[in-house]
Design an enzyme around this catalytic site. Structure first.
Site, PDB file in Angstrom:
ATOM      1  N   THR A  86      42.788  42.766  42.909  1.00 58.64           N
ATOM      2  CA  THR A  86      41.362  42.751  43.224  1.00 58.64           C
ATOM      3  C   THR A  86      40.693  41.596  42.490  1.00 58.64           C
ATOM      4  O   THR A  86      41.298  40.943  41.639  1.00 58.64           O
ATOM      5  CB  THR A  86      40.682  44.092  42.886  1.00 58.64           C
ATOM      6  OG1 THR A  86      39.409  44.141  43.531  1.00 58.64           O
ATOM      7  CG2 THR A  86      40.507  44.273  41.391  1.00 58.64           C
TER       8      THR A  86
ATOM      9  N   HIS B 265      37.079  40.299  40.443  1.00 56.33           N
ATOM     10  CA  HIS B 265      35.802  40.598  39.792  1.00 56.33           C
ATOM     11  C   HIS B 265      35.065  39.290  39.561  1.00 56.33           C
ATOM     12  O   HIS B 265      35.685  38.259  39.270  1.00 56.33           O
ATOM     13  CB  HIS B 265      36.020  41.276  38.436  1.00 56.33           C
ATOM     14  CG  HIS B 265      36.718  42.595  38.514  1.00 56.33           C
ATOM     15  ND1 HIS B 265      36.374  43.564  39.426  1.00 56.33           N
ATOM     16  CD2 HIS B 265      37.741  43.105  37.790  1.00 56.33           C
ATOM     17  CE1 HIS B 265      37.154  44.618  39.256  1.00 56.33           C
ATOM     18  NE2 HIS B 265      38.002  44.360  38.272  1.00 56.33           N
TER      19      HIS B 265
ATOM     20  N   GLY C  29      40.223  51.522  40.639  1.00 53.59           N
ATOM     21  CA  GLY C  29      41.552  51.425  40.051  1.00 53.59           C
ATOM     22  C   GLY C  29      41.498  52.045  38.670  1.00 53.59           C
ATOM     23  O   GLY C  29      40.696  51.618  37.842  1.00 53.59           O
TER      24      GLY C  29
ATOM     25  N   CYS D 289      43.490  44.387  47.507  1.00 61.21           N
ATOM     26  CA  CYS D 289      44.152  45.692  47.367  1.00 61.21           C
ATOM     27  C   CYS D 289      45.458  45.765  48.143  1.00 61.21           C
ATOM     28  O   CYS D 289      45.978  46.849  48.404  1.00 61.21           O
ATOM     29  CB  CYS D 289      43.219  46.830  47.781  1.00 61.21           C
ATOM     30  SG  CYS D 289      41.689  46.850  46.833  1.00 61.21           S
TER      31      CYS D 289
END
Length: 239
Positions: free
Chosen positions: A93, A95, A162, A191
């Site tokens: 993922t 961020h 997660g 993902c």
């Protein structure tokens, strides 16, 4: 059972520094639980909740596939992004700025001992938050997180989850795209799921920017309702 949760908003913080801080809080809770069991004590275990916004970073869960990162080390550097393989569940993922990341570090024995229920509660928080903005968000069967347009050709993920848990203590958490730069998701297979896109709240509402603090207040509201808990001022600051 201690249902107080110590809340700290870290602002924008490096991923690695925050991860290490999470680990220290996580370990403190585990150590206290072990002490209680060994010595026959009943000392209350603390709960924590960290809000944070990270600089551009990609993270890969322990069961994830490195091939889902589509950038070389040099390309990562050119985009001002970092990469970490970490100890949460899930795959890869992203961020970054414009995203609300939350790390609940809870002793679930203060609430309920059911990881499945914990994940569903986290999803429910964001389903309710997005409903406040007029969006119908749902779960997608077999895919943790919160989605829009499930069952249509336009299914898109807006919130990723997660988590890691040991002895019923949790860490890691969620990432909600609020004003996210979605271009960074083009550098991964989010993902590990092919053929589905990612979206952000501001895009869905056709707005340039959403008030992040307003969204955080909604998250806090629904978190405390579902977990029948209350937030209190954090009693220690991150070093």
């Amino acid at each position: 059972m201690n249902k107080e949760i110590q809340l700290l908003d870290l602002g924008r913080k490096d991923y690695k520094d925050t991860w290490e801080y999470q680990e220290s809080l996580f370990k403190d809770i585990l150590d206290l639980k072990i002490k209680n069991r060994r010595e026959g004590l009943e000392l209350n275990t603390p709960n924590y909740f960290l809000f944070v916004e990270h600089p551009h970073v990609y993270t890969l869960g322990k069961s994830g596939d490195f091939n889902n990162l589509l950038l070389s080390e040099k390309e990562l550097e050119s985009k001002g992004a970092t990469f970490y393989k970490i100890n949460r569940g899930g795959d890869i993922t992203y961020h970054g700025p414009g995203q609300i990341v939350g790390y609940p570090i809870l002793d679930l024995e203060n609430f309920f001992t059911d990881i499945h229920k914990y994940l569903r509660f986290l999803e429910e928080i964001f389903i309710r938050v997005l409903a406040d903005y007029g969006l119908t968000a749902t779960r997608s069967e077999g895919e943790t997180g919160v989605w829009l347009g499930v069952g249509t050709p336009f299914a898109r993920k807006i919130c990723a989850l997660g988590v890691r848990a040991s002895r019923w203590v949790t860490m890691h958490g969620f990432a909600l795209n609020v004003n996210a730069d979605l271009g960074y998701f083009d550098n991964i297979i989010p993902c590990g799921i092919r053929g589905k896109s990612v979206t952000s709240l501001n895009v869905e509402l056709g707005m340039e920017e959403i008030d992040m603090e307003e969204v955080k207040e909604k998250i806090k509201k629904y978190f405390t309702e579902l977990f029948e808990s209350q937030f209190v001022t954090f009693k220690a600051a991150m070093v």
